[in-house]
Write a protein that holds these residues in place. Structure first.
Motif, PDB file in Angstrom:
ATOM      1  N   ARG A   5      -1.649  -1.098  -5.174  1.00 15.66           N
ATOM      2  CA  ARG A   5      -0.386  -1.660  -4.657  1.00 15.66           C
ATOM      3  C   ARG A   5       0.420  -0.589  -3.931  1.00 15.66           C
ATOM      4  O   ARG A   5       1.084  -0.868  -2.931  1.00 15.66           O
ATOM      5  CB  ARG A   5       0.433  -2.247  -5.803  1.00 15.66           C
ATOM      6  N   GLY A   6       0.353   0.642  -4.450  1.00 14.83           N
ATOM      7  CA  GLY A   6       1.066   1.732  -3.799  1.00 14.83           C
ATOM      8  C   GLY A   6       0.560   2.029  -2.402  1.00 14.83           C
ATOM      9  O   GLY A   6       1.279   2.621  -1.586  1.00 14.83           O
ATOM     10  N   LEU A   7      -0.663   1.614  -2.092  1.00 17.51           N
ATOM     11  CA  LEU A   7      -1.219   1.763  -0.747  1.00 17.51           C
ATOM     12  C   LEU A   7      -0.843   0.601   0.166  1.00 17.51           C
ATOM     13  O   LEU A   7      -1.233   0.571   1.327  1.00 17.51           O
ATOM     14  CB  LEU A   7      -2.746   1.872  -0.822  1.00 17.51           C
ATOM     15  N   GLY A   8      -0.094  -0.363  -0.378  1.00 20.37           N
ATOM     16  CA  GLY A   8       0.383  -1.465   0.439  1.00 20.37           C
ATOM     17  C   GLY A   8      -0.446  -2.731   0.375  1.00 20.37           C
ATOM     18  O   GLY A   8      -0.280  -3.620   1.212  1.00 20.37           O
ATOM     19  N   PHE A   9      -1.315  -2.847  -0.629  1.00 18.08           N
ATOM     20  CA  PHE A   9      -2.171  -4.029  -0.753  1.00 18.08           C
ATOM     21  C   PHE A   9      -1.738  -4.905  -1.919  1.00 18.08           C
ATOM     22  O   PHE A   9      -1.262  -4.401  -2.938  1.00 18.08           O
ATOM     23  CB  PHE A   9      -3.633  -3.617  -0.988  1.00 18.08           C
ATOM     24  N   ALA A  10      -1.924  -6.209  -1.771  1.00 22.36           N
ATOM     25  CA  ALA A  10      -1.837  -7.108  -2.918  1.00 22.36           C
ATOM     26  C   ALA A  10      -3.124  -6.959  -3.721  1.00 22.36           C
ATOM     27  O   ALA A  10      -4.192  -6.731  -3.157  1.00 22.36           O
ATOM     28  CB  ALA A  10      -1.660  -8.545  -2.458  1.00 22.36           C
ATOM     29  N   VAL A  11      -3.028  -7.083  -5.032  1.00 20.84           N
ATOM     30  CA  VAL A  11      -4.174  -6.790  -5.891  1.00 20.84           C
ATOM     31  C   VAL A  11      -4.405  -7.908  -6.901  1.00 20.84           C
ATOM     32  O   VAL A  11      -3.460  -8.400  -7.516  1.00 20.84           O
ATOM     33  CB  VAL A  11      -3.955  -5.475  -6.688  1.00 20.84           C
TER      34      VAL A  11
END
Length: 258
Positions: A39-45
């Motif tokens: 999530r910190g990389l900008g992705f939904a998980v």
């Protein structure tokens, strides 16, 4: 988290965390940390842990956050929609026409007719999702190391012979790096002696380089640090590299070209 990780296009990743979760305080903590970092990389998980990669993928799609032991995997996925299997659209539509909407309903069908109607590959996937079989993960491999090796027909003992070996190794290494569009930032020469022990020297570069002569000259003053013992039988030159575009050194007939 693990060296065994592989992509599952278009949006999945599988990780073999066998034997590694205790370092993070257990599987729940590890799963939460993986999700937090992604999530910190900008992705939904959506993430899950199961006994097989296929089972974990299905659980991630249909029951994110689930952590299921291998012996409970079949029960855990039984109620999930067949859509979580991500079958080919035509096969998914055919299953819908047969009134099969859940993985458990699909698993309850006779295998022979199911293979004929939905293809044998669907049975293979189903077995993996239920935990009956497991397909090994084919991990992403790092770029092959930038290195060159020289096996000596006769053990070498002199500084001159070591220098000649270095010249051959730097030439081979730089030929490889030209094809890869890379240059050296650090070089390590490892010399294996006949008694099995090793000697190492290394240098660093201020800028990436693949000039074989320049790299050999940087290593030359350090040859005196090598103790050949009763002889060196193998030399390996390994490089830490970074991208390096081709550059024009000068115009024909100019001093730079000369």
């Amino acid at each position: 988290f693990t060296p065994r990780a592989a992509p599952v296009p278009p949006d999945g990743r599988v990780l073999d965390i066998t034997g590694g979760s205790h370092r993070w305080g257990g599987e729940p903590v590890m799963l939460a940390e993986i999700a937090r970092r992604v999530r910190g990389l900008g992705f939904a998980v959506r993430a899950a842990i199961a006994g097989t990669a296929a089972g974990a993928l299905v659980l991630a799609r249909g029951a994110s956050g689930a952590i299921v032991a291998a012996n409970r995997q079949a029960a855990a996925v039984a109620g999930l929609p067949i859509a979580t299997l991500r079958l080919d659209p035509g096969l998914a539509e055919l299953a819908e026409r047969f009134g099969l909407r859940r993985i458990g309903e699909l698993a309850a069908q006779a295998r022979g007719p199911l293979a004929r109607r939905l293809r044998p590959a669907t049975l293979t996937l189903l077995d993996e999702v239920l935990g009956r079989t497991s397909r090994p993960i084919t991990p992403i491999r790092p770029t092959p190391p930038a290195e060159a090796a020289l096996d000596c027909p006769e053990p070498i003992l002199t500084a001159e012979a070591i220098a000649a070996g270095i010249e051959r190794l730097t030439a081979r290494l730089c030929d490889t790096l030209i094809g890869r569009g890379e240059g050296v930032r650090r070089l390590t020469l490892t010399c294996t002696r006949t008694d099995g022990t090793v000697q190492r020297i290394g240098i660093g570069t201020g800028l990436a380089s693949r000039d074989a002569g320049h790299l050999a000259r940087l290593l030359a003053p350090r040859i005196e640090q090598i103790d050949p013992g009763f002889g060196i039988e193998r030399m390996v030159l390994a490089a830490e590299v970074e991208p390096l575009d081709a550059r024009q050194g000068g115009l024909p007939g100019s001093a730079a070209a000369a």
